[in-house]
Design a protein around this motif. Structure first.
Motif, PDB file in Angstrom:
ATOM      1  N   ALA A 178      12.389  31.624  53.448  1.00  0.00           N
ATOM      2  CA  ALA A 178      13.584  30.829  53.149  1.00  0.00           C
ATOM      3  C   ALA A 178      13.403  29.365  53.519  1.00  0.00           C
ATOM      4  N   GLN A 179      12.594  29.072  54.516  1.00  0.00           N
ATOM      5  CA  GLN A 179      12.411  27.693  54.956  1.00  0.00           C
ATOM      6  C   GLN A 179      11.647  26.854  53.940  1.00  0.00           C
ATOM      7  N   LYS A 180      10.927  27.522  53.025  1.00  0.00           N
ATOM      8  CA  LYS A 180      10.166  26.795  52.014  1.00  0.00           C
ATOM      9  C   LYS A 180      10.962  26.551  50.732  1.00  0.00           C
ATOM     10  N   ILE A 181      12.130  27.174  50.611  1.00  0.00           N
ATOM     11  CA  ILE A 181      12.932  27.034  49.388  1.00  0.00           C
ATOM     12  C   ILE A 181      13.640  25.684  49.381  1.00  0.00           C
ATOM     13  N   GLU A 182      13.370  24.896  48.351  1.00  0.00           N
ATOM     14  CA  GLU A 182      14.017  23.598  48.191  1.00  0.00           C
ATOM     15  C   GLU A 182      15.113  23.640  47.125  1.00  0.00           C
ATOM     16  N   LYS A 183      14.917  24.476  46.100  1.00  0.00           N
ATOM     17  CA  LYS A 183      15.893  24.595  45.024  1.00  0.00           C
ATOM     18  C   LYS A 183      16.021  26.059  44.632  1.00  0.00           C
ATOM     19  N   VAL A 184      17.237  26.463  44.286  1.00  0.00           N
ATOM     20  CA  VAL A 184      17.483  27.802  43.749  1.00  0.00           C
ATOM     21  C   VAL A 184      18.186  27.626  42.405  1.00  0.00           C
ATOM     22  N   PHE A 185      17.608  28.213  41.389  1.00  0.00           N
ATOM     23  CA  PHE A 185      18.155  28.076  40.044  1.00  0.00           C
ATOM     24  C   PHE A 185      18.507  29.460  39.508  1.00  0.00           C
ATOM     25  N   SER A 186      19.801  29.732  39.325  1.00  0.00           N
ATOM     26  CA  SER A 186      20.258  31.063  38.923  1.00  0.00           C
ATOM     27  C   SER A 186      20.054  31.309  37.433  1.00  0.00           C
ATOM     28  N   LEU A 187      19.623  32.531  37.098  1.00  0.00           N
ATOM     29  CA  LEU A 187      19.546  32.983  35.716  1.00  0.00           C
ATOM     30  C   LEU A 187      20.673  33.984  35.527  1.00  0.00           C
ATOM     31  N   LYS A 188      21.732  33.541  34.861  1.00  0.00           N
ATOM     32  CA  LYS A 188      22.982  34.287  34.868  1.00  0.00           C
ATOM     33  C   LYS A 188      22.993  35.501  33.954  1.00  0.00           C
TER      34      LYS A 188
END
Length: 277
Positions: free
Chosen positions: A42-52
């Motif tokens: 989790a510490q490496k995640i900069e962006k989360v992009f949802s696929l709805k």
């Protein structure tokens, strides 16, 4: 908590959370030496992009074959942000068409082959779409290319205008009807010497994606506007062959579905056909 579904590169991966919802996560080394089923740091995640939806996922991977990942994620984020901010309903195919357009415009600017569209201003007749496009251009300039021309406002607005959906549940045609109409379109293209090949597959497939949504979610009534009439006249002069073929395809679909002509949709089809001819 995210688990790897598929690594896209060392810095991006398709993942799913504990509820089974899929997203794309990005960050330096986030997928380095990771395999399917591994937990993401989790510490490496900069962006989360949802696929709805499954359609969003399918479109994402179709684009990934030809378009750099940053163009896909930035454009998807722009569409999600603006459609939410302006409470603007959209049809999913805009993720494919707008992303493709932005990448092509980017390459044209860098190659010094960019041509002004000469589209009339949409501010008075489409103030919401014009403002959305203006906001989008600011983001694209910040995140992708500072030199995107102001002309892009009209082009981006046209993408939103043509992909506008309905807030109520839309009419969905039977699969048989969809297949029949697309088959007629393929025959019309073939009659004009346009067959799907390895070289033109991405443009051919994106035309079919667009037509699928047009056919499935077509409204029964459309009214023309002076701006659309001006745009049609401009495109007819600029792309006579594509305009003739695109108009025939549009009119054939309208006749088969029993819907009134949609000038905006016709122009969008013309733009797709232009890439093929």
């Amino acid at each position: 908590m995210y688990r790897i579904v598929q690594s896209l590169n060392n810095n991006a991966a398709l993942v799913k959370n504990e509820q089974g919802e899929q997203s794309v996560v990005m960050g330096m080394g986030v997928a380095f030496q990771k395999k399917k089923g591994d937990l993401v740091n989790a510490q490496k995640i900069e962006k989360v992009f949802s696929l709805k939806s499954s359609e969003s996922k399918d479109h994402f991977f179709m684009l990934l074959k030809d378009v750099p990942l940053d163009f896909i994620t930035v454009t998807y984020q722009v569409i999600d942000q603006l459609s939410h901010q302006y409470d603007y309903p959209i049809q999913d195919y805009i993720y494919v068409t707008l992303t493709t357009h932005i990448y092509c415009a980017y390459k044209a600017v860098l190659d010094q082959t960019y041509q002004e569209s000469k589209l009339p201003s949409m501010l008075q007749e489409y103030p919401i779409e014009h403002q959305m496009a203006t906001d989008a251009l600011v983001i694209f300039r910040q995140k992708l290319l500072q030199d995107f021309p102001e002309d892009e406002v009209g082009r981006i607005a046209l993408h939103f205008i043509n992909a506008k959906g309905e807030k109520a549940e839309e009419q969905v045609l039977k699969v048989e009807t969809l297949q029949l109409v697309l088959s007629l379109v393929e025959k019309e293209l073939a009659a004009n010497g346009i067959l799907r090949t390895k070289e033109n597959s991405k443009f051919y497939d994106r035309l079919m994606v667009h037509l699928t949504y047009f056919i499935r979610y077509s409204d029964k009534e459309h009214s023309g506007t002076s701006s659309l009439d001006q745009m049609a006249a401009t495109m007819q002069l600029a792309y006579p062959k594509a305009y003739e073929l695109g108009s025939r395809i549009h009119d054939m679909i309208a006749t088969e579905l029993g819907i009134s002509p949609n000038e905006g949709e016709k122009m969008y089809i013309v733009l797709h056909v232009q890439r093929l001819v």
